[in-house]
Design an enzyme around this catalytic site. Structure first.
Site, PDB file in Angstrom:
ATOM      1  CB  SER A  37      -0.895   0.002   1.231  1.00 42.14           C
ATOM      2  OG  SER A  37      -0.099  -0.142   2.378  1.00 42.14           O
TER       3      SER A  37
ATOM      4  CB  THR B 267      -1.949   6.171   4.076  1.00 39.09           C
ATOM      5  OG1 THR B 267      -2.660   6.116   2.856  1.00 39.09           O
ATOM      6  CG2 THR B 267      -1.054   7.370   4.120  1.00 39.09           C
TER       7      THR B 267
ATOM      8  CB  THR C 126      -0.574   6.461   0.436  1.00 41.01           C
ATOM      9  OG1 THR C 126      -1.462   5.361   0.316  1.00 41.01           O
ATOM     10  CG2 THR C 126      -1.094   7.585  -0.443  1.00 41.01           C
TER      11      THR C 126
ATOM     12  NE  ARG D 254      -8.316   8.263  -4.831  1.00 38.40           N
ATOM     13  CZ  ARG D 254      -7.792   8.053  -3.626  1.00 38.40           C
ATOM     14  NH1 ARG D 254      -6.518   7.788  -3.486  1.00 38.40           N
ATOM     15  NH2 ARG D 254      -8.544   8.116  -2.540  1.00 38.40           N
ATOM     16  CB  VAL D 255      -4.437  12.877  -6.447  1.00 36.83           C
ATOM     17  CG1 VAL D 255      -3.745  13.414  -5.208  1.00 36.83           C
ATOM     18  CG2 VAL D 255      -3.435  12.748  -7.596  1.00 36.83           C
ATOM     19  N   GLY D 256      -5.492  11.053  -3.822  1.00 31.49           N
ATOM     20  CA  GLY D 256      -6.278  11.053  -2.584  1.00 31.49           C
ATOM     21  C   GLY D 256      -5.907  12.206  -1.671  1.00 31.49           C
ATOM     22  CG  ASP D 257      -6.359  11.372   2.474  1.00 27.74           C
ATOM     23  OD1 ASP D 257      -6.185  10.399   1.699  1.00 27.74           O
ATOM     24  OD2 ASP D 257      -6.231  11.272   3.703  1.00 27.74           O
TER      25      ASP D 257
ATOM     26  CB  THR E 154      -4.924   5.971   7.365  1.00 29.00           C
ATOM     27  OG1 THR E 154      -4.829   4.866   6.471  1.00 29.00           O
ATOM     28  CG2 THR E 154      -5.631   5.517   8.628  1.00 29.00           C
ATOM     29  N   GLY E 155      -7.260   5.984   5.267  1.00 27.68           N
ATOM     30  CA  GLY E 155      -8.603   5.573   4.884  1.00 27.68           C
ATOM     31  C   GLY E 155      -9.050   6.252   3.601  1.00 27.68           C
TER      32      GLY E 155
ATOM     33  N   GLY F  93      -9.658   8.590   1.161  1.00 29.36           N
ATOM     34  CA  GLY F  93      -9.157   9.952   1.034  1.00 29.36           C
ATOM     35  C   GLY F  93     -10.187  10.967   0.596  1.00 29.36           C
TER      36      GLY F  93
END
Ligand code: SD4
Length: 318
Positions: free
Chosen positions: A76, A178, A196, A206-209, A229-230, A232
């Site tokens: 991950s 993450t 992450t 795609r980009v997360g938090d 974490t989780g 995003g």
């Protein structure tokens, strides 16, 4: 009117200031490092080497984040991260120091340690965030090596996934965690890092938090630091880690601040919240720490003078 003697006295005090700033801080519990999930234990060991030698929190969080990044068995983060739908491993990371400086990279490929690229963005450019090809070009120009990140194990998992290609994110320890890591050093300074490979089988691009300052991680050296974490998308919607730090500023303990942020997500979208995981951890200026998450199953590792241990986070849906 100031006399010459007053002036000399003030100058002497001024000269003492840098020395005082680097003196050991009297926080009840410093130094301390806390980081997300099981792999936080190994990350904390590296971070603790820095902190216990009176090093800087910034160096500690970078050293810690690099551990899962470089571990091909962690699917991950960094090397060995699960790819997106197209089979590409794309990485996100950010870092922030005690002076409010920050650096971030998103959607980068072929680099094992995006956290160190984020630090280079912070220290060597006038910018906060570089993404994609631009981030990669900057990294290679600064000595980072191009490497293949998709391991046979992750490639195999992706090929299995392709058979059904169903995109229903299941947040758990196996498929995407993450590392978020925050630390308080002996000088009383806070820093944080987050890195992450994001959600497994996400859409390409795609980009997360995690690389978003204030969402996936935030530090205010007057107050505290937080990491997330989780899922995003839900963290970005409430600018989660900035919220956690602001809730600490209002007088909440780190754990209560994390709980209130989680409750905000749960209350805004109760049906969605049932299907996802989000967890926050936080440390404040005196070395108090805590965490909270939506669903049972999030844990975090804490290393202080008493040792390194895993703690199960409190959770919203009981
Ligand atoms: C993301 N927050 O990309 C990351 C993923 C994660 O546990 O933390 N999973 O949305």
């Amino acid at each position: 009117m100031k006399t010459r003697r007053d002036f000399l006295k003030m100058s002497a005090m001024g000269a003492m200031l840098p020395a005082m700033n680097s003196m050991p801080h009297s926080a009840a519990n410093s130094p301390i490092v806390i980081s997300t999930w099981n792999f936080g234990l190994a990350a904390n060991v590296e971070a603790w080497k820095v902190l216990s030698a009176n090093g800087r929190a910034l160096d500690a969080v970078e050293a810690g984040a690099r551990v899962p990044e470089g571990d091909p068995n962690e699917t991950s983060v960094g090397l060995g991260g699960l790819p997106d739908r197209d089979g590409k491993v794309t990485l996100d990371a950010c870092i922030m120091d005690e002076n409010g400086n920050c650096g971030s990279v998103a959607f980068v490929q072929g680099i094992v340690h995006p956290i160190s690229v984020a630090r280079a963005v912070m220290e060597k450019t006038p910018h906060v965030m570089l993404v994609g090809e631009g981030a990669e070009r900057f990294a290679f120009a600064n000595g980072f090596k191009k490497e293949k990140l998709l391991t046979p194990k992750s490639e195999q998992a992706w090929k299995e996934w392709l058979k059904t290609a169903k995109y229903k994110p299941i947040i758990n320890v196996e498929n995407h965690d993450t590392i978020g890591i925050v630390a308080l050093d002996v000088s009383g300074n806070l820093s944080g890092a987050c890195t992450t490979s994001g959600l497994a089988y996400k859409m390409h691009g795609r980009v997360g938090d995690s690389p978003i300052i204030g969402a996936g991680m935030y530090v205010d050296n007057e107050i505290g630091a937080a990491a997330a974490t989780g899922m995003g998308e839900e963290v970005i919607k409430i600018v989660g880690c900035h919220l956690v730090v602001e809730l600490m500023r209002q007088g909440n303990s780190p754990k209560d601040a994390c709980r209130l942020a989680v409750e905000r997500i749960a209350k805004k979208n109760p049906e969605r919240a049932k299907e996802i995981q989000v967890g926050f951890l936080a440390v404040n200026k005196t070395g108090d720490y805590g965490a909270f998450c939506l669903q049972k199953g999030f844990n975090y590792a804490v290393h202080d003078k008493s040792g390194n241990k895993l703690i199960d986070s409190g959770y919203y849906f009981s």
